[in-house]
Enzyme design. Structure first.
Site, PDB file in Angstrom:
ATOM      1  N   LYS A   9     -12.265  32.008  -4.396  1.00  0.00           N
ATOM      2  CA  LYS A   9     -10.810  32.011  -4.228  1.00  0.00           C
ATOM      3  C   LYS A   9     -10.153  30.859  -4.996  1.00  0.00           C
ATOM      4  O   LYS A   9     -10.835  29.917  -5.435  1.00  0.00           O
ATOM      5  CB  LYS A   9     -10.487  31.945  -2.727  1.00  0.00           C
ATOM      6  CG  LYS A   9     -10.942  33.202  -1.957  1.00  0.00           C
ATOM      7  CD  LYS A   9     -10.554  33.103  -0.488  1.00  0.00           C
ATOM      8  CE  LYS A   9     -10.949  34.365   0.271  1.00  0.00           C
ATOM      9  NZ  LYS A   9     -10.551  34.284   1.710  1.00  0.00           N
ATOM     10  N   TYR A  49      -6.584  43.544   0.205  1.00  0.00           N
ATOM     11  CA  TYR A  49      -6.442  43.125   1.606  1.00  0.00           C
ATOM     12  C   TYR A  49      -5.680  44.159   2.439  1.00  0.00           C
ATOM     13  O   TYR A  49      -5.126  43.804   3.488  1.00  0.00           O
ATOM     14  CB  TYR A  49      -5.759  41.756   1.672  1.00  0.00           C
ATOM     15  CG  TYR A  49      -6.692  40.594   1.384  1.00  0.00           C
ATOM     16  CD1 TYR A  49      -7.888  40.431   2.106  1.00  0.00           C
ATOM     17  CD2 TYR A  49      -6.385  39.645   0.410  1.00  0.00           C
ATOM     18  CE1 TYR A  49      -8.741  39.361   1.846  1.00  0.00           C
ATOM     19  CE2 TYR A  49      -7.239  38.572   0.145  1.00  0.00           C
ATOM     20  CZ  TYR A  49      -8.408  38.440   0.875  1.00  0.00           C
ATOM     21  OH  TYR A  49      -9.261  37.372   0.627  1.00  0.00           O
ATOM     22  N   PHE A  57      -0.754  36.924   9.250  1.00  0.00           N
ATOM     23  CA  PHE A  57      -1.131  36.071   8.116  1.00  0.00           C
ATOM     24  C   PHE A  57      -1.132  36.811   6.774  1.00  0.00           C
ATOM     25  O   PHE A  57      -1.461  36.225   5.751  1.00  0.00           O
ATOM     26  CB  PHE A  57      -2.509  35.439   8.365  1.00  0.00           C
ATOM     27  CG  PHE A  57      -3.634  36.432   8.597  1.00  0.00           C
ATOM     28  CD1 PHE A  57      -4.284  37.042   7.533  1.00  0.00           C
ATOM     29  CD2 PHE A  57      -4.039  36.756   9.894  1.00  0.00           C
ATOM     30  CE1 PHE A  57      -5.322  37.946   7.739  1.00  0.00           C
ATOM     31  CE2 PHE A  57      -5.074  37.667  10.116  1.00  0.00           C
ATOM     32  CZ  PHE A  57      -5.718  38.266   9.027  1.00  0.00           C
ATOM     33  N   ASN A 112     -10.314  29.226   2.701  1.00  0.00           N
ATOM     34  CA  ASN A 112     -11.738  29.322   3.070  1.00  0.00           C
ATOM     35  C   ASN A 112     -12.644  29.712   1.901  1.00  0.00           C
ATOM     36  O   ASN A 112     -13.747  30.211   2.100  1.00  0.00           O
ATOM     37  CB  ASN A 112     -11.921  30.216   4.299  1.00  0.00           C
ATOM     38  CG  ASN A 112     -11.535  31.648   4.034  1.00  0.00           C
ATOM     39  OD1 ASN A 112     -11.143  31.997   2.921  1.00  0.00           O
ATOM     40  ND2 ASN A 112     -11.669  32.500   5.037  1.00  0.00           N
ATOM     41  N   HIS A 115     -14.619  35.006  -0.661  1.00  0.00           N
ATOM     42  CA  HIS A 115     -14.565  36.319  -0.018  1.00  0.00           C
ATOM     43  C   HIS A 115     -15.884  37.036  -0.250  1.00  0.00           C
ATOM     44  O   HIS A 115     -16.453  36.963  -1.334  1.00  0.00           O
ATOM     45  CB  HIS A 115     -13.432  37.176  -0.623  1.00  0.00           C
ATOM     46  CG  HIS A 115     -13.529  38.629  -0.229  1.00  0.00           C
ATOM     47  ND1 HIS A 115     -12.984  39.115   0.939  1.00  0.00           N
ATOM     48  CD2 HIS A 115     -14.138  39.692  -0.818  1.00  0.00           C
ATOM     49  CE1 HIS A 115     -13.257  40.417   1.045  1.00  0.00           C
ATOM     50  NE2 HIS A 115     -13.957  40.793  -0.019  1.00  0.00           N
ATOM     51  N   GLU A 126     -14.445  47.780  -2.914  1.00  0.00           N
ATOM     52  CA  GLU A 126     -13.961  46.515  -3.480  1.00  0.00           C
ATOM     53  C   GLU A 126     -14.508  46.290  -4.894  1.00  0.00           C
ATOM     54  O   GLU A 126     -13.781  45.818  -5.775  1.00  0.00           O
ATOM     55  CB  GLU A 126     -14.360  45.351  -2.572  1.00  0.00           C
ATOM     56  CG  GLU A 126     -13.571  45.324  -1.255  1.00  0.00           C
ATOM     57  CD  GLU A 126     -13.941  44.161  -0.348  1.00  0.00           C
ATOM     58  OE1 GLU A 126     -13.238  43.977   0.657  1.00  0.00           O
ATOM     59  OE2 GLU A 126     -14.923  43.441  -0.631  1.00  0.00           O
TER      60      GLU A 126
HETATM   61  P1  DAT Z   1     -13.351  37.251   6.118  1.00  0.00           P
HETATM   62  O1  DAT Z   1     -12.769  36.698   4.843  1.00  0.00           O
HETATM   63  O2  DAT Z   1     -14.302  36.290   6.764  1.00  0.00           O
HETATM   64  O3  DAT Z   1     -13.934  38.639   5.947  1.00  0.00           O
HETATM   65  P2  DAT Z   1     -11.090  38.546   7.390  1.00  0.00           P
HETATM   66  O4  DAT Z   1     -11.429  39.750   6.585  1.00  0.00           O
HETATM   67  O5  DAT Z   1     -10.932  38.717   8.871  1.00  0.00           O
HETATM   68  O6  DAT Z   1     -12.138  37.372   7.160  1.00  0.00           O
HETATM   69  O7  DAT Z   1      -9.726  37.923   6.864  1.00  0.00           O
HETATM   70  C1  DAT Z   1      -9.451  37.888   5.469  1.00  0.00           C
HETATM   71  C2  DAT Z   1      -8.864  36.546   5.135  1.00  0.00           C
HETATM   72  O8  DAT Z   1      -7.620  36.382   5.796  1.00  0.00           O
HETATM   73  C3  DAT Z   1      -9.720  35.365   5.587  1.00  0.00           C
HETATM   74  O9  DAT Z   1     -10.721  35.054   4.653  1.00  0.00           O
HETATM   75  C4  DAT Z   1      -8.684  34.279   5.742  1.00  0.00           C
HETATM   76  C5  DAT Z   1      -7.456  35.016   6.193  1.00  0.00           C
HETATM   77  N1  DAT Z   1      -7.334  34.996   7.655  1.00  0.00           N
HETATM   78  C6  DAT Z   1      -8.053  35.718   8.549  1.00  0.00           C
HETATM   79  N2  DAT Z   1      -7.693  35.450   9.801  1.00  0.00           N
HETATM   80  C7  DAT Z   1      -6.697  34.537   9.702  1.00  0.00           C
HETATM   81  C8  DAT Z   1      -5.872  33.829  10.649  1.00  0.00           C
HETATM   82  N3  DAT Z   1      -6.015  34.034  11.967  1.00  0.00           N
HETATM   83  N4  DAT Z   1      -4.967  32.966  10.149  1.00  0.00           N
HETATM   84  C9  DAT Z   1      -4.803  32.753   8.838  1.00  0.00           C
HETATM   85  N5  DAT Z   1      -5.542  33.380   7.889  1.00  0.00           N
HETATM   86  C10 DAT Z   1      -6.466  34.244   8.317  1.00  0.00           C
HETATM   87 MG    MG Z   2     -12.976  40.401   5.415  1.00  0.00          MG
END
Ligand code: DAT
Ligand code: MG
Length: 148
Positions: A9, A49, A57, A112, A115, A126
């Site tokens: 990222k 996404y 978010f 974070n 991805h 994807e």
């Molecule tokens: P991951 O990237 O671990 O698969 P995800 O698919 O649930 O996690 O979410 C996609 C991204 O969205 C994640 O990398 C960071 C952001 N995200 C997820 N939950 C969030 C939250 N509660 N607050 C802010 N950003 C969030």
């Molecule tokens: Mg995810």
């Protein structure tokens, strides 16, 4: 053979962590079969996404992922999805264990670093968003006999 999509990222690219992240994942034995640097536009971010559309978010996520260049690559090998997710650590870096990419390098859920696809089905769609079939490279590695 499983494939998964990884995105380094914008935060990780800016912080100079690209090489370290690639190296950690590459050292597992998974094989890199496609790679590119790009700047995601809004349309690609919304598609990538789409499962998160409507969440609180979502807008921040799209603006973050389009805020700078990323590195996209596909990894191939047994259990590629699970192994990659394990090395990434859980979504929130504050909760990710030491030794994982997010646990070692992050402190904020919105930044974070990486991805990784969460299932084989997601991985397939994807990878299709970021790479054309011709961009997936097929090659043998002689060291595979020491991995499998
Ligand atoms: P991951 O990237 O671990 O698969 P995800 O698919 O649930 O996690 O979410 C996609 C991204 O969205 C994640 O990398 C960071 C952001 N995200 C997820 N939950 C969030 C939250 N509660 N607050 C802010 N950003 C969030
Ligand atoms: Mg995810």
């Amino acid at each position: 053979m499983e494939r998964t999509l990884v995105l380094i990222k914008p935060d990780a690219v800016q912080r100079g962590l690209t090489g370290d992240i690639i190296s950690r994942l590459e050292r597992t034995g998974l094989k890199i079969v496609a790679m590119k640097m790009l700047h995601m536009d809004e349309a690609l971010a919304q598609r990538h996404y789409s499962v998160h559309r409507g969440k609180a978010f979502f807008d921040d996520l799209v603006s973050f992922i389009t805020s700078g260049p990323i590195v996209a690559f596909a990894l191939q090998g047994n259990n590629a999805v699970e192994i990659t997710r394990k090395l990434m650590g859980v979504t929130d870096p504050a909760k990710a264990t030491s030794g994982t990419i997010r646990g070692d390098f992050g402190i904020d859920i919105g930044h974070n670093l990486v991805h990784g696809s969460d299932s084989l089905e997601t991985a397939s769609s994807e990878i299709g968003l970021f790479f054309s079939p011709e961009e997936i490279v097929s090659y043998d590695r002689s060291l595979d006999v020491w991995i499998y």
